[in-house]
Scaffold this active site. Structure first.
Site, mmCIF file in Angstrom:
data_model
loop_
_atom_site.group_PDB
_atom_site.id
_atom_site.type_symbol
_atom_site.label_atom_id
_atom_site.label_comp_id
_atom_site.label_asym_id
_atom_site.label_seq_id
_atom_site.Cartn_x
_atom_site.Cartn_y
_atom_site.Cartn_z
ATOM 1 N N HIS A 1 13.418 9.836 -3.667
ATOM 2 C CA HIS A 1 14.774 9.975 -4.332
ATOM 3 C C HIS A 1 14.736 11.470 -4.863
ATOM 4 O O HIS A 1 13.712 12.362 -4.713
ATOM 5 C CB HIS A 1 14.709 9.074 -5.468
ATOM 6 C CG HIS A 1 13.479 9.034 -6.225
ATOM 7 N ND1 HIS A 1 13.117 10.247 -7.181
ATOM 8 C CD2 HIS A 1 12.315 8.271 -6.404
ATOM 9 C CE1 HIS A 1 12.070 10.014 -7.759
ATOM 10 N NE2 HIS A 1 11.552 8.795 -7.561
ATOM 11 N N CYS B 1 6.157 7.832 -6.113
ATOM 12 C CA CYS B 1 7.500 8.059 -5.179
ATOM 13 C C CYS B 1 7.226 9.373 -4.599
ATOM 14 O O CYS B 1 6.277 10.279 -5.011
ATOM 15 C CB CYS B 1 8.644 8.037 -6.302
ATOM 16 S SG CYS B 1 9.020 6.361 -6.651
#
Length: 550
Positions: free
Chosen positions: A502, A525
């Site tokens: 992201h 992440c």
């Protein structure tokens, strides 16, 4: 005294004279002929050649009884052959319809008898002093006389040959001419001046996605009970007009709709099978169209009377009736316009496992139908629908489309600190990244048990253009890690443990070069620059394969 002629002087022949041609007279005066002696030598004389030939030419006497027997056999064979020929198109010996003998009748004669019985089968009904004569037609029922007559004609045809023509072996065709439960009470109520609340038929309709069917419940009404009247009318038909009805009293009841919920469910099941196994239109071995749920909805109706007489061009499967005209119209208006003589190739995106993950262009074949070759789509298609499916061959030609594939694949390299985007094996974009805090920045190895980006092969399974991220994590040393970040942009989840690629979760924009200098800061992440994230989100569609390596 006698003279030389054998006569006495008185003119009478002498008795003793036996010369040829002589006559003798008895005492009563009657003459007696005296024949010359016959010589047997004349019989011993040999026959002449002409006499022999005459005897040879004389007809000989022959025996008569073999010819009589042959004639009888020939006559019996002719009778048997004639009977065989006759019964090919007439009801066989021993066949009855509703207990009535129909032996020797043709299909048209039987159908005419049924039609005449239907026309005659009026039932006299009474309610509160009002009377009326009600027929099956008044009750909304029809009788398919041709179908029943055909069943009669087919009776015993599958038996052994000697059983077919044995009159003592019987077969009764007892198919009910109409379904009394499907009778409609409207005309009955009107004729007898009964106030009626009409029932509402259950329905079978397309579902919201228009790819299947659902039912809508019917509603009961109030009025005359038509079923007993229908049963009486059916009983009259089954006598083939031999009986007449007696007056019967009509009772009131809550009336079910002709199409009950149960009938609607059965009709839905019939249509659902055709959705799963649709009739296909083919040119050669190439499918050019299917008769899907939309086509079925356009061409079918639900008829509660399974034995109702079909109109021209109609077929039936249980309670569902298909119209050839409506099907042809649907084909002309909704299927044929989609055909294009010029081919357009299909374009799709696949992942590294060659799984199709997105269709960029559906494409279509180049289809050319021979003039007039599709004129009977409705008729032939309705027949296949009634038989539960199949394929319909259409004359024409196909320029088959080809499929163009684009393979997309992502490699996350924890030691290079890069995200690589590949298309058809070619690197098209390189992005800097920030991985989990537990991954060594140089080697990519997970240095502890916590806050690491997992390695392995994944696919992107969940995407959010923007998402608030928050959570609590107890680390292996007993400490707690918490986070609450609003508006994280362009989120692409690849692991089911919550790891995603992201836009890096910073309060202010951070570009690719700044991310490269940042180091590993996430909870597992993969964060990429604000200038890269939107492009990656649009490019990495659902199902894109992701390989994470050190």
């Amino acid at each position: 005294m006698s003279n030389n002629n054998g006569q006495s002087n008185n003119g009478f022949p002498q008795r003793g004279n036996t010369g040829a041609g002589s006559m003798a007279f008895a005492a009563d005066g009657e003459s007696t002929a005296v024949l010359r002696p016959i010589s047997l030598d004349s019989f011993a004389a040999p026959m002449s050649a002409d006499e022999i030939r005459s005897i040879e030419r004389a007809p000989r006497r022959r025996l008569v009884w073999p010819w009589v027997l042959a004639a009888i056999i020939a006559m019996l064979a002719a009778v048997a052959g004639g009977a065989y020929w006759f019964f090919q198109s007439h009801a066989l010996p021993g066949v009855t319809l509703w207990g009535n003998s129909v032996v020797g009748k043709s299909q048209s004669q039987i159908a005419d008898d049924i039609d005449a019985a239907v026309a005659k089968s009026s039932v006299t009904v009474s309610y509160n002093g009002n009377t009326a004569k009600i027929t099956l037609k008044d009750l909304g029922l029809s009788v398919d006389s041709q179908a029943i007559a055909n069943e009669v004609l087919s009776a015993k045809r599958d038996d052994a040959w000697w059983q077919r023509y044995a009159f003592w072996i019987t077969k009764d065709v007892s198919t009910e001419p109409a379904n009394p439960a499907a009778a409609d009470s409207s005309e009955l109520n009107s004729r007898l001046s009964i106030s009626e609340v009409k029932p509402v038929d259950a329905q079978v309709t397309l579902n919201a996605d228009k790819n299947g069917f659902e039912t809508v419940a019917g509603q009961q009404g109030q009025g005359a009970d038509p079923e007993p009247v229908a049963k009486a009318a059916v009983a009259l038909v089954e006598t083939l007009g031999a009986n007449e009805s007696k007056t019967m009293n009509v009772e009131l009841k809550s009336t079910d709709p002709a199409v009950t919920d149960k009938i609607a469910e059965q009709a839905k099941a019939t249509l659902d099978k055709l959705v799963k196994n649709p009739v296909t239109l083919k040119i050669g071995d190439h499918t050019i169209a299917t008769l899907d749920a939309n086509a079925l909805a356009a061409a079918s109706t639900v008829n509660a009377n399974e034995n109702a007489k079909l109109a021209t061009g109609e077929t039936r499967d249980g309670y569902v009736v298909f119209s050839a005209d409506k099907l042809q119209q649907y084909y002309e208006n909704s299927i044929k316009p989609t055909f294009n003589t010029k081919r357009e190739d299909r374009e799709v995106i696949v992942n590294n496992n060659d799984e199709e993950i997105k269709v960029l262009k559906e494409g279509h074949d180049g289809i050319s139908i021979t003039d007039g070759a599709d004129a009977n789509i409705g008729t032939d298609g309705a027949t296949l629908l009634a038989n539960g499916g199949g394929s319909l061959d259409v004359q024409g030609s196909i320029d088959a489309m080809k499929t163009k594939t684009t393979k997309r694949h992502v490699v996350v390299d924890l030691s290079d600190n890069k995200v690589y985007a590949y298309e058809n094996g070619k690197l098209i974009r390189t992005m800097s990244m920030s991985a989990g805090q537990g991954n060594d920045r140089k080697t990519g190895e997970c240095t502890g048990q916590d806050l690491c980006t997992p390695t392995g092969d994944f696919t992107i399974w969940l995407k959010y253009e923007s998402q608030d991220m928050s959570g609590n994590l107890t680390l292996s040393d007993g400490s707690t890690e918490s986070w609450d970040v609003k508006g994280v942009g362009y989120v692409n989840y690849f692991s089911h443990t919550g790891c995603a690629i992201h836009r890096i979760a910073t309060k202010t924009a951070m570009n690719d070069a700044q991310v490269a200098a940042l180091g590993n800061t996430s909870h597992g992440c993969v964060g990429i620059g604000w200038d890269q994230a939107e492009w990656f989100y649009n490019w990495a569609v659902y199902g894109t394969s992701v390989h994470v390596q050190v």
